[in-house]
Design a protein around this motif. Structure first.
Motif, PDB file in Angstrom:
ATOM      1  N   TRP A  67       0.872  -1.171   0.000  1.00 36.81           N
ATOM      2  CA  TRP A  67       0.000   0.000   0.000  1.00 36.81           C
ATOM      3  C   TRP A  67       0.907   1.217   0.000  1.00 36.81           C
ATOM      4  N   ARG A  68       0.709   2.119  -0.975  1.00 37.51           N
ATOM      5  CA  ARG A  68       1.555   3.307  -1.087  1.00 37.51           C
ATOM      6  C   ARG A  68       0.688   4.550  -0.888  1.00 37.51           C
ATOM      7  N   SER A  88       1.094   7.803  -3.274  1.00 37.51           N
ATOM      8  CA  SER A  88       0.528   7.713  -4.622  1.00 37.51           C
ATOM      9  C   SER A  88      -0.895   7.170  -4.592  1.00 37.51           C
ATOM     10  N   ASP A 142      -2.068   4.183  -4.116  1.00 37.45           N
ATOM     11  CA  ASP A 142      -2.305   2.975  -4.895  1.00 37.45           C
ATOM     12  C   ASP A 142      -1.794   1.736  -4.175  1.00 37.45           C
ATOM     13  N   ALA A 191       0.161  -1.890  -4.926  1.00 44.60           N
ATOM     14  CA  ALA A 191       1.041  -2.513  -5.910  1.00 44.60           C
ATOM     15  C   ALA A 191       1.260  -3.981  -5.550  1.00 44.60           C
ATOM     16  N   TRP A 192       1.148  -4.849  -6.541  1.00 44.76           N
ATOM     17  CA  TRP A 192       1.476  -6.261  -6.381  1.00 44.76           C
ATOM     18  C   TRP A 192       2.906  -6.424  -6.853  1.00 44.76           C
ATOM     19  N   ILE A 237       7.091  -4.464  -9.882  1.00 46.33           N
ATOM     20  CA  ILE A 237       5.645  -4.311  -9.792  1.00 46.33           C
ATOM     21  C   ILE A 237       4.983  -5.089 -10.919  1.00 46.33           C
ATOM     22  N   GLN A 245      -0.788  -2.740 -10.553  1.00 46.22           N
ATOM     23  CA  GLN A 245      -0.931  -1.527  -9.748  1.00 46.22           C
ATOM     24  C   GLN A 245      -2.350  -1.008  -9.911  1.00 46.22           C
ATOM     25  N   THR A 250      -4.934   2.150  -8.573  1.00 47.60           N
ATOM     26  CA  THR A 250      -5.167   3.379  -7.827  1.00 47.60           C
ATOM     27  C   THR A 250      -6.488   3.245  -7.082  1.00 47.60           C
ATOM     28  N   SER A 277      -5.954  -7.491  -8.558  1.00 50.10           N
ATOM     29  CA  SER A 277      -4.866  -6.967  -9.386  1.00 50.10           C
ATOM     30  C   SER A 277      -5.361  -6.546 -10.766  1.00 50.10           C
TER      31      SER A 277
END
Length: 153
Positions: A3-4, A7, A9, A11-12, A19, A22, A24, A112
């Motif tokens: 988890w970012r 950003s 979003d 990401a896997w 990555i 991704q 959002t 995903s």
């Protein structure tokens, strides 16, 4: 899975750290209000002093103003991430309406491929871990006994 928040979003990641997908996440954190800080402080004071904390005469509104600089400008957006390799991610959304620490019942199920579904678990269900089929958690039945339960879609 990552988890970012900057950003906004999810990401896997592959085994080498690249990555692979991704997504959002829709929505943005709300600005933190003094009332949010008061809720948080009240919870902490109650934990420290017990149920009769009000007798201590602590002015939580004044305390909230005094410690405002110690809090971020925004409320958290996600408070927990549950996932399993290759499966969807489950994100617990911050919600301090029922819990001053933000442990709400609203979750997002994110694949995903970009599918984002919002759902709310019952108050008596506490998610613990993700499985390929759904979420395992504890469920308190009407007789007060906690049981292991599986939530599937």
């Amino acid at each position: 899975m990552l988890w970012r928040p900057a950003s906004h979003d999810l990401a896997w990641l592959s085994n080498d750290g690249s990555i692979t997908a991704q997504v959002t996440i829709p929505g943005r954190p709300a600005p933190i209000r003094e009332a949010d800080i008061v809720l948080y402080l009240e919870k902490m004071v109650r934990l420290e002093l017990g149920p009769n904390y009000a007798a201590a005469g602590i002015d939580l509104e004044v305390m909230a103003r005094d410690v405002r600089a110690q809090f971020s400008d925004e409320l958290p957006f996600v408070t927990a991430v549950r996932c399993q390799a290759g499966g969807p991610a489950w994100l617990r959304m911050f919600d301090n309406r029922t819990d001053p620490l933000g442990h709400g019942r609203r979750w997002l199920r994110v694949t995903s491929a970009g599918s984002v579904d919002a759902l709310e678990f019952p108050p008596s269900f506490e998610p613990l871990t993700a499985t390929p089929r759904g979420v395992l958690g504890s469920f308190e039945s009407s007789d007060g006994i906690q049981r292991l339960a599986e939530w599937t879609r």
